[in-house]
Design an enzyme around this catalytic site. Structure first.
Site, PDB file in Angstrom:
ATOM      1  N   GLY A  15     111.497  93.120  84.583  1.00  0.00           N
ATOM      2  CA  GLY A  15     111.475  93.775  83.051  1.00  0.00           C
ATOM      3  C   GLY A  15     110.872  92.399  81.962  1.00  0.00           C
ATOM      4  O   GLY A  15     111.390  92.740  80.961  1.00  0.00           O
ATOM      5  N   TYR A 159     120.109 108.996  79.920  1.00  0.00           N
ATOM      6  CA  TYR A 159     119.910 107.422  79.855  1.00  0.00           C
ATOM      7  C   TYR A 159     121.490 107.071  79.587  1.00  0.00           C
ATOM      8  O   TYR A 159     121.650 106.093  80.254  1.00  0.00           O
ATOM      9  CB  TYR A 159     119.379 107.115  78.617  1.00  0.00           C
ATOM     10  CG  TYR A 159     119.072 105.912  78.208  1.00  0.00           C
ATOM     11  CD1 TYR A 159     118.453 104.877  78.962  1.00  0.00           C
ATOM     12  CD2 TYR A 159     119.897 105.347  77.097  1.00  0.00           C
ATOM     13  CE1 TYR A 159     118.586 103.364  78.687  1.00  0.00           C
ATOM     14  CE2 TYR A 159     119.995 103.883  76.798  1.00  0.00           C
ATOM     15  CZ  TYR A 159     119.452 103.113  77.319  1.00  0.00           C
ATOM     16  OH  TYR A 159     119.196 101.829  77.232  1.00  0.00           O
ATOM     17  N   LYS A 163     123.265 104.205  82.222  1.00  0.00           N
ATOM     18  CA  LYS A 163     123.822 102.951  81.639  1.00  0.00           C
ATOM     19  C   LYS A 163     125.374 102.656  81.793  1.00  0.00           C
ATOM     20  O   LYS A 163     125.800 101.524  82.220  1.00  0.00           O
ATOM     21  CB  LYS A 163     123.486 102.651  79.928  1.00  0.00           C
ATOM     22  CG  LYS A 163     122.173 102.714  79.806  1.00  0.00           C
ATOM     23  CD  LYS A 163     121.831 101.159  80.015  1.00  0.00           C
ATOM     24  CE  LYS A 163     120.178 101.251  80.571  1.00  0.00           C
ATOM     25  NZ  LYS A 163     119.652  99.758  80.978  1.00  0.00           N
TER      26      LYS A 163
HETATM   27  P1  NAP Z   1     110.526  98.117  76.577  1.00  0.00           P
HETATM   28  O1  NAP Z   1     110.311  97.162  75.531  1.00  0.00           O
HETATM   29  O2  NAP Z   1     110.252  99.239  77.012  1.00  0.00           O
HETATM   30  O3  NAP Z   1     110.452  96.840  78.230  1.00  0.00           O
HETATM   31  C1  NAP Z   1     110.834  97.505  79.336  1.00  0.00           C
HETATM   32  C2  NAP Z   1     110.586  96.446  80.472  1.00  0.00           C
HETATM   33  O4  NAP Z   1     110.934  97.124  81.891  1.00  0.00           O
HETATM   34  C3  NAP Z   1     109.264  96.143  80.521  1.00  0.00           C
HETATM   35  O5  NAP Z   1     109.005  94.862  80.886  1.00  0.00           O
HETATM   36  C4  NAP Z   1     108.629  97.155  81.711  1.00  0.00           C
HETATM   37  O6  NAP Z   1     107.649  96.275  82.455  1.00  0.00           O
HETATM   38  C5  NAP Z   1     109.907  97.150  82.516  1.00  0.00           C
HETATM   39  N1  NAP Z   1     109.731  98.824  83.338  1.00  0.00           N
HETATM   40  C6  NAP Z   1     109.798  99.792  82.986  1.00  0.00           C
HETATM   41  N2  NAP Z   1     109.903 100.564  83.855  1.00  0.00           N
HETATM   42  C7  NAP Z   1     109.722  99.947  84.927  1.00  0.00           C
HETATM   43  C8  NAP Z   1     109.639 100.154  86.222  1.00  0.00           C
HETATM   44  N3  NAP Z   1     109.539 101.530  86.908  1.00  0.00           N
HETATM   45  N4  NAP Z   1     109.950  99.207  87.361  1.00  0.00           N
HETATM   46  C9  NAP Z   1     109.789  98.001  86.762  1.00  0.00           C
HETATM   47  N5  NAP Z   1     109.928  97.722  85.441  1.00  0.00           N
HETATM   48  C10 NAP Z   1     109.555  98.465  84.652  1.00  0.00           C
HETATM   49  O7  NAP Z   1     112.190  97.976  76.769  1.00  0.00           O
HETATM   50  P2  NAP Z   1     113.642  97.160  75.982  1.00  0.00           P
HETATM   51  O8  NAP Z   1     113.652  97.498  74.837  1.00  0.00           O
HETATM   52  O9  NAP Z   1     113.226  95.446  76.265  1.00  0.00           O
HETATM   53  O10 NAP Z   1     114.837  97.288  76.977  1.00  0.00           O
HETATM   54  C11 NAP Z   1     115.122  96.636  77.899  1.00  0.00           C
HETATM   55  C12 NAP Z   1     116.635  96.950  78.611  1.00  0.00           C
HETATM   56  O11 NAP Z   1     117.498  96.855  77.513  1.00  0.00           O
HETATM   57  C13 NAP Z   1     116.540  98.434  79.133  1.00  0.00           C
HETATM   58  O12 NAP Z   1     117.530  98.518  80.243  1.00  0.00           O
HETATM   59  C14 NAP Z   1     117.249  99.004  77.943  1.00  0.00           C
HETATM   60  O13 NAP Z   1     118.018 100.258  78.390  1.00  0.00           O
HETATM   61  C15 NAP Z   1     118.281  97.959  77.451  1.00  0.00           C
HETATM   62  N6  NAP Z   1     118.691  98.255  76.071  1.00  0.00           N
HETATM   63  C16 NAP Z   1     117.648  98.139  75.153  1.00  0.00           C
HETATM   64  C17 NAP Z   1     117.896  98.413  73.699  1.00  0.00           C
HETATM   65  C18 NAP Z   1     117.080  98.531  72.751  1.00  0.00           C
HETATM   66  O14 NAP Z   1     117.489  98.492  71.460  1.00  0.00           O
HETATM   67  N7  NAP Z   1     115.946  97.908  72.692  1.00  0.00           N
HETATM   68  C19 NAP Z   1     119.194  98.746  73.534  1.00  0.00           C
HETATM   69  C20 NAP Z   1     120.302  98.881  74.542  1.00  0.00           C
HETATM   70  C21 NAP Z   1     119.640  98.687  75.940  1.00  0.00           C
HETATM   71  P3  NAP Z   1     105.897  97.001  82.599  1.00  0.00           P
HETATM   72  O15 NAP Z   1     105.817  97.851  81.185  1.00  0.00           O
HETATM   73  O16 NAP Z   1     105.457  95.816  82.385  1.00  0.00           O
HETATM   74  O17 NAP Z   1     106.117  97.816  83.688  1.00  0.00           O
END
Ligand code: NAP
Length: 268
Positions: A15, A159, A163
């Site tokens: 990701g 979700y 997690k």
């Molecule tokens: P994001 O902006 O939506 O980016 C998600 C990433 O995951 C993208 O690079 C996407 O790649 C990849 N991805 C999605 N579905 C996939 C699949 N089926 N196979 C492989 N890769 C996949 O998300 P983010 O906010 O950066 O979140 C990243 C992580 O942090 C996640 O695990 C999320 O649960 C965790 N998190 C985020 C937050 C927050 O506030 N943002 C808070 C707590 C935890 P492509 O689109 O190029 O496929």
């Protein structure tokens, strides 16, 4: 006296095409490590990797890996070995967070979130194990969340389960891999400004910012710094642990607890 240069490590960031993962990939690259970043679309992953490589001067490669496909995950581990000579650090970061009320959840909705967030991460660790063992000081850092392990959020029960499940895996894996010098830890981000979070809408972002004692949303660099630390030599005696990075969001007992204290008020 010249200071010794830190040896380049081989780092995988799942990701890594956007959001938190892109921030993690950028920090490792800026510090001189070789990075393999993944997303679902190969062309996009390569374009992001080329951009990071140009910006940092590091070796950054991109690969299309859908975490729902075990063969693609195996290919990712093999490709890191081929390109960068092994795997020292695995950042199992990719995840999805589609909200839906429990009443409306279909088996397919549950499968999708668990397949990407939980099963996908576990399979990534398994695929990278032989190379991490050979590294002798392998590091695994999972991106979990405050949602599930610490807090709950209506509409994100599946979700939260995925997690929290990551942490159950983390504890068993940390014990099992300790004899090989591999540490397994997790970061628990609060609300971090990413493309994925922005998709939840302005109102959501405003509400969340108001709930964070430090007065702002997290930046991807905040999470990357915690991941980089857990992957460092300095963190070599830390395993099976979680590091919450949330600007204090999980601290207040109530909204009143966020207000300035009133002098002479009774305590609970
Ligand atoms: P994001 O902006 O939506 O980016 C998600 C990433 O995951 C993208 O690079 C996407 O790649 C990849 N991805 C999605 N579905 C996939 C699949 N089926 N196979 C492989 N890769 C996949 O998300 P983010 O906010 O950066 O979140 C990243 C992580 O942090 C996640 O695990 C999320 O649960 C965790 N998190 C985020 C937050 C927050 O506030 N943002 C808070 C707590 C935890 P492509 O689109 O190029 O496929």
């Amino acid at each position: 006296m010249t200071s010794a240069r830190r040896q380049e490590r081989s780092v995988i960031v799942t990701g890594g095409t956007r959001g938190i993962g892109r921030g993690i990939a950028e920090l490792f690259a800026r510090r001189g490590d070789a990075v393999l970043l993944t997303g679902r679309d190969e062309e996009n992953a390569r374009a992001v990797a080329d951009g990071l490589s140009r910006a940092t001067g590091a070796r950054v490669a991109g690969l299309g890996v859908d975490l729902r496909e075990p063969e693609a995950i195996e290919r990712m581990a093999a490709e890191a070995g081929r390109l960068h000579g092994g795997i020292d650090v695995l950042c199992a970061n990719a995840g999805i967070f589609p909200g839906k009320p429990l009443r409306e959840l279909t088996p397919g909705d549950v499968d999708e979130v668990l397949d990407v967030n939980l099963r996908g991460g576990i399979l990534c660790v398994r695929a990278c194990l032989p190379a991490l063992e050979r590294a002798g000081r392998g590091r695994v850092v999972l991106t979990s969340s405050i949602t599930g392990p610490v807090t709950g959020y209506a509409g994100w029960s599946h979700y939260g389960a995925s997690k929290a499940g990551q942490l159950g895996f983390l504890r068993g894996a940390a014990l099992e891999l300790a004899p090989y010098g591999i540490t397994v830890n997790a970061v628990l981000p609060g609300n971090v400004r990413t493309e994925g979070l922005a998709e939840l809408g302005e109102e959501y972002l405003r509400g969340m910012t108001a709930a964070i004692p430090l007065g702002r949303l997290g930046e991807t660099s905040d999470i990357a710094a915690a991941v980089f630390f857990l992957a460092s030599g300095e963190a070599g005696f830390i395993t099976g642990q979680t590091l919450t990075v949330d600007g204090g969001q999980t601290l207040p007992e109530s909204l009143d607890a966020l207000a300035p204290p009133v002098s002479g008020a009774g305590q609970g």
